[in-house]
Design an enzyme around this catalytic site. Structure first.
Site, PDB file in Angstrom:
ATOM      1  N   LYS A 183       0.861  -1.194   0.000  1.00 29.49           N
ATOM      2  CA  LYS A 183       0.000   0.000   0.000  1.00 29.49           C
ATOM      3  C   LYS A 183       0.892   1.237   0.000  1.00 29.49           C
ATOM      4  O   LYS A 183       1.541   1.553   0.995  1.00 29.49           O
ATOM      5  CB  LYS A 183      -0.902   0.042   1.239  1.00 29.49           C
ATOM      6  CG  LYS A 183      -1.947   1.155   1.132  1.00 29.49           C
ATOM      7  CD  LYS A 183      -2.522   1.578   2.438  1.00 29.49           C
ATOM      8  CE  LYS A 183      -1.759   2.665   3.114  1.00 29.49           C
ATOM      9  NZ  LYS A 183      -1.617   3.932   2.366  1.00 29.49           N
ATOM     10  N   GLU A 259      10.286   1.318  10.009  1.00 28.85           N
ATOM     11  CA  GLU A 259      11.244   2.408   9.749  1.00 28.85           C
ATOM     12  C   GLU A 259      10.493   3.695   9.998  1.00 28.85           C
ATOM     13  O   GLU A 259       9.621   4.060   9.204  1.00 28.85           O
ATOM     14  CB  GLU A 259      11.721   2.357   8.287  1.00 28.85           C
ATOM     15  CG  GLU A 259      12.498   1.115   7.930  1.00 28.85           C
ATOM     16  CD  GLU A 259      13.841   1.047   8.612  1.00 28.85           C
ATOM     17  OE1 GLU A 259      14.342   2.094   9.062  1.00 28.85           O
ATOM     18  OE2 GLU A 259      14.385  -0.056   8.722  1.00 28.85           O
ATOM     19  N   CYS A 293      13.480  11.310   6.294  1.00 23.68           N
ATOM     20  CA  CYS A 293      13.480  10.779   7.664  1.00 23.68           C
ATOM     21  C   CYS A 293      14.795  11.081   8.356  1.00 23.68           C
ATOM     22  O   CYS A 293      14.825  11.351   9.542  1.00 23.68           O
ATOM     23  CB  CYS A 293      13.217   9.285   7.639  1.00 23.68           C
ATOM     24  SG  CYS A 293      14.366   8.389   6.591  1.00 23.68           S
ATOM     25  N   GLU A 390       9.511  16.239  15.185  1.00 27.27           N
ATOM     26  CA  GLU A 390       9.960  16.023  13.805  1.00 27.27           C
ATOM     27  C   GLU A 390       9.126  16.944  12.918  1.00 27.27           C
ATOM     28  O   GLU A 390       7.941  16.696  12.694  1.00 27.27           O
ATOM     29  CB  GLU A 390       9.752  14.563  13.378  1.00 27.27           C
ATOM     30  CG  GLU A 390      10.287  14.301  11.980  1.00 27.27           C
ATOM     31  CD  GLU A 390       9.965  12.929  11.418  1.00 27.27           C
ATOM     32  OE1 GLU A 390       8.853  12.421  11.654  1.00 27.27           O
ATOM     33  OE2 GLU A 390      10.825  12.373  10.714  1.00 27.27           O
TER      34      GLU A 390
HETATM   35  P1  NAD Z   1       2.570   8.415   7.713  1.00 26.59           P
HETATM   36  O1  NAD Z   1       2.914   7.608   8.913  1.00 26.59           O
HETATM   37  O2  NAD Z   1       1.504   9.424   7.819  1.00 26.59           O
HETATM   38  O3  NAD Z   1       2.132   7.452   6.509  1.00 26.59           O
HETATM   39  C1  NAD Z   1       2.994   6.442   6.029  1.00 26.59           C
HETATM   40  C2  NAD Z   1       2.166   5.340   5.429  1.00 26.59           C
HETATM   41  O4  NAD Z   1       1.459   4.690   6.479  1.00 26.59           O
HETATM   42  C3  NAD Z   1       1.102   5.805   4.435  1.00 26.59           C
HETATM   43  O5  NAD Z   1       1.007   4.859   3.398  1.00 26.59           O
HETATM   44  C4  NAD Z   1      -0.153   5.825   5.289  1.00 26.59           C
HETATM   45  O6  NAD Z   1      -1.337   5.676   4.534  1.00 26.59           O
HETATM   46  C5  NAD Z   1       0.078   4.631   6.177  1.00 26.59           C
HETATM   47  N1  NAD Z   1      -0.612   4.627   7.463  1.00 26.59           N
HETATM   48  C6  NAD Z   1      -0.920   5.683   8.241  1.00 26.59           C
HETATM   49  N2  NAD Z   1      -1.556   5.259   9.360  1.00 26.59           N
HETATM   50  C7  NAD Z   1      -1.640   3.909   9.280  1.00 26.59           C
HETATM   51  C8  NAD Z   1      -2.190   2.904  10.110  1.00 26.59           C
HETATM   52  N3  NAD Z   1      -2.785   3.181  11.267  1.00 26.59           N
HETATM   53  N4  NAD Z   1      -2.103   1.611   9.713  1.00 26.59           N
HETATM   54  C9  NAD Z   1      -1.481   1.301   8.557  1.00 26.59           C
HETATM   55  N5  NAD Z   1      -0.971   2.213   7.705  1.00 26.59           N
HETATM   56  C10 NAD Z   1      -1.026   3.507   8.070  1.00 26.59           C
HETATM   57  O7  NAD Z   1       3.944   9.036   7.202  1.00 26.59           O
HETATM   58  P2  NAD Z   1       4.160   9.986   5.964  1.00 26.59           P
HETATM   59  O8  NAD Z   1       3.678  11.343   6.351  1.00 26.59           O
HETATM   60  O9  NAD Z   1       3.665   9.358   4.722  1.00 26.59           O
HETATM   61  O10 NAD Z   1       5.764   9.988   5.866  1.00 26.59           O
HETATM   62  C11 NAD Z   1       6.562  10.758   6.668  1.00 26.59           C
HETATM   63  C12 NAD Z   1       7.066   9.953   7.859  1.00 26.59           C
HETATM   64  O11 NAD Z   1       7.764   8.805   7.392  1.00 26.59           O
HETATM   65  C13 NAD Z   1       8.083  10.743   8.664  1.00 26.59           C
HETATM   66  O12 NAD Z   1       7.843  10.534  10.034  1.00 26.59           O
HETATM   67  C14 NAD Z   1       9.413  10.138   8.240  1.00 26.59           C
HETATM   68  O13 NAD Z   1      10.441  10.282   9.173  1.00 26.59           O
HETATM   69  C15 NAD Z   1       9.029   8.712   8.028  1.00 26.59           C
HETATM   70  N6  NAD Z   1      10.007   8.034   7.152  1.00 26.59           N
HETATM   71  C16 NAD Z   1      10.895   7.171   7.715  1.00 26.59           C
HETATM   72  C17 NAD Z   1      11.874   6.555   6.916  1.00 26.59           C
HETATM   73  C18 NAD Z   1      12.891   5.620   7.530  1.00 26.59           C
HETATM   74  O14 NAD Z   1      13.608   4.953   6.788  1.00 26.59           O
HETATM   75  N7  NAD Z   1      12.988   5.544   8.843  1.00 26.59           N
HETATM   76  C19 NAD Z   1      11.913   6.814   5.548  1.00 26.59           C
HETATM   77  C20 NAD Z   1      10.986   7.705   5.001  1.00 26.59           C
HETATM   78  C21 NAD Z   1      10.031   8.301   5.824  1.00 26.59           C
END
Ligand code: NAD
Length: 487
Positions: A183, A259, A293, A390
């Protein structure tokens, strides 16, 4: 030839990709382009029934194709063909990515897409090299650790580097013999759909790669709670990671790789090459407008050089040419959404009301779409919002220290431990500090990822569990069975 393109003329893939074909679906959400804020596409949201269909398609593809049990080199070959097709389709993939996300068309072909193809090849080559082990036991016994794929892996990716993140999930899971239901973020689904299409063209059996579209609460939740999923591989925010853990605890325990977010410090000692440090720190926070991230958003600098360093850093925090992601001349990315830019604004305003001083930035840029100025805040305490949260935007805080011990205390974040940077010319100091920093990745006299895919990435503390990339990512997609035979 210019990579610029007309976003209105771009044909977008539509529907969920299940069992090797698109499943027509009714749109439930409108997507807006970060570059100009215009609504340009709709998105369907898969409910539990569609997620179940995708999991069933993955299971039946595994059964009929033998993807998990074939000669491992067959998987290697198919994954290499997939990487070739991704490279051949790079321009088209880049357009699908640039229209929806904050990634610049000028950076995608040679950057994200080339690196993703390379990473898929890295994992492809592990398929026939990593496996089961014979272990030392009594002479009249034979002990084995048998390594097996999980079956169906559920993957969820964020919006900030959609192609790269899809590659990080799909590469190791497929090489390890699993099928995947992925997804993508609801904001950036198109390039991932195209990658799935290309996987079928490459000869990866239809149904081994499935993409379901939707949001977190509906589609993501159905995926992480599905009993047919053997393992979850997630990249996103710490809050969503926690919600996933909760759902998995309730719906049935399964392993997961998480992650998550970061708030990474960069420690600049007085003996550092200060020009190099200022260049690295500025380049890193300008890249993708800080929406990474591992963004090194907390600068910690020795008080003796702080004044000159602050000026050098502020001087480098210029956005460059602002424009839409689809214009090859654009140098500075927009923020992903109206909601995210409002969040950045409110966090920066809170930081200022708590005492932060603005060296540069702290405002929107006057341009259609969602652009925020590169921002440097000083005078912040450890409890200032800009230090604790963040922000996920082009915002740096700068704090000073007088001793190495104080630098380490400031570096230690109560929540996050994703990455850290150290700038010093003293090797002993670099090693001493590296050992004491609580972070999954440490960069010394540089900041940011390289093309050394052997280095795993992942967080300490609430920045995550498990690793992407490296051998770890491959092994995280397999489970082991211990076998002991009395001969
Ligand atoms: P987000 O957590 O809002 O969404 C990420 C994904 O998770 C999306 O596909 C979203 O639809 C899904 N999601 C959200 N809630 C969910 C739930 N309850 N159950 C299952 N899926 C769910 O994050 P974002 O805004 O898309 O991305 C930014 C975040 O991602 C930042 O916190 C960033 O640090 C992190 N990030 C981490 C890494 C890493 O390698 N550690 C890499 C890239 C981004």
């Amino acid at each position: 030839m210019s990579l610029s393109f007309d976003p209105n003329a771009l044909e977008l893939p539509h529907g969920h990709f299940i069992g090797g074909t698109y499943r027509p679906a009714t749109d439930c959400m409108t997507l807006h382009r970060p570059s100009d804020g215009l609504g340009y596409a709709g998105l369907p949201i898969a409910g539990a029934d569609l997620v179940d269909e995708a999991v069933c398609a993955a299971k039946s593809a595994l059964k009929s194709s033998g993807w998990g049990s074939c000669q491992p080199r067959d998987r290697t070959r198919a994954l290499h063909r997939w990487a070739d097709l991704i490279e051949a389709d790079a321009e088209h993939l880049a357009q699908l990515e640039a229209v929806a996300s904050t990634r610049l068309i000028s950076q995608l072909v040679a950057g994200d897409i080339a690196v993703t193809a390379e990473q898929i090849r890295f994992f492809a080559e592990m398929a026939d090299k990593e496996g089961s082990d014979l272990v030392p036991t009594r002479g009249d016994q034979l002990g084995m650790i048998v390594s097996e794929p999980y079956g169906v892996v559920g993957a969820i990716t964020p919006w900030n580097f959609p192609i790269s993140m899809a590659g990080w999930k799909l590469g190791p899971a497929l090489a390890a013999g699993n099928a995947v239901v992925l997804k993508p973020s609801e904001m950036t689904p198109f390039a991932t759909l195209r990658m799935a299409e290309l996987s079928v063209q490459a000869g990866i059996p239809a149904g081994v790669v499935n993409v379901v579209l939707g949001d977190g609460p509906t589609t993501g939740n159905a995926l992480t709670g599905h009993p047919g999923i053997g393992k979850i591989s997630f990249t996103g925010s710490t809050a969503a990671g926690a919600a996933i853990m909760e759902n998995i605890a309730r719906s049935g325990i399964k392993p997961m790789t998480l992650e998550l977010g970061g708030k990474s410090p960069q420690l600049v000692f007085a003996d550092a090459d200060l020009t190099l440090a200022a260049d690295c720190i500025a380049r890193n926070i300008l890249f993708n407008a800080g929406q990474a991230c591992v963004a090194g958003s907390r600068v910690l600098v020795d008080a003796r050089v702080a004044e000159a360093f602050t000026a050098a850093l502020a001087d480098r925090l210029k956005p460059g040419r602002i424009g839409p992601t689809w214009d090859a001349a654009t140098e500075y990315s927009p923020v992903i959404s109206a909601r995210q830019i409002a969040r950045i604004e409110s966090l920066v305003n809170a930081a200022i009301s708590e005492g932060a001083e603005v060296v540069t930035g702290a405002s929107r840029l006057d341009h259609p779409g969602y652009f925020y100025a590169p921002t440097l805040l000083t005078g912040v305490s450890q409890t200032n919002t800009a230090v604790t949260e963040e922000i996920f935007g082009p915002v740096l805080t700068l704090q000073t220290f007088t001793t190495e011990e104080e630098a380490l205390t400031l570096a230690d974040h109560p929540t996050y431990g994703l990455a850290a940077g150290i700038f010093t010319q003293d090797l002993s100091r670099a090693m001493r500090v590296m050992k004491r920093l609580e972070a999954g990745t440490i960069w010394i006299n540089r900041y940011g990822r390289s093309r050394d895919h052997i280095l795993p990435t992942g967080g300490y503390k609430s920045s995550g569990i498990g690793k992407d990339l490296g051998r770890d990512a491959y092994h995280a997609n397999r489970r082991t069975k211990s076998v002991l035979i009395d001969l």
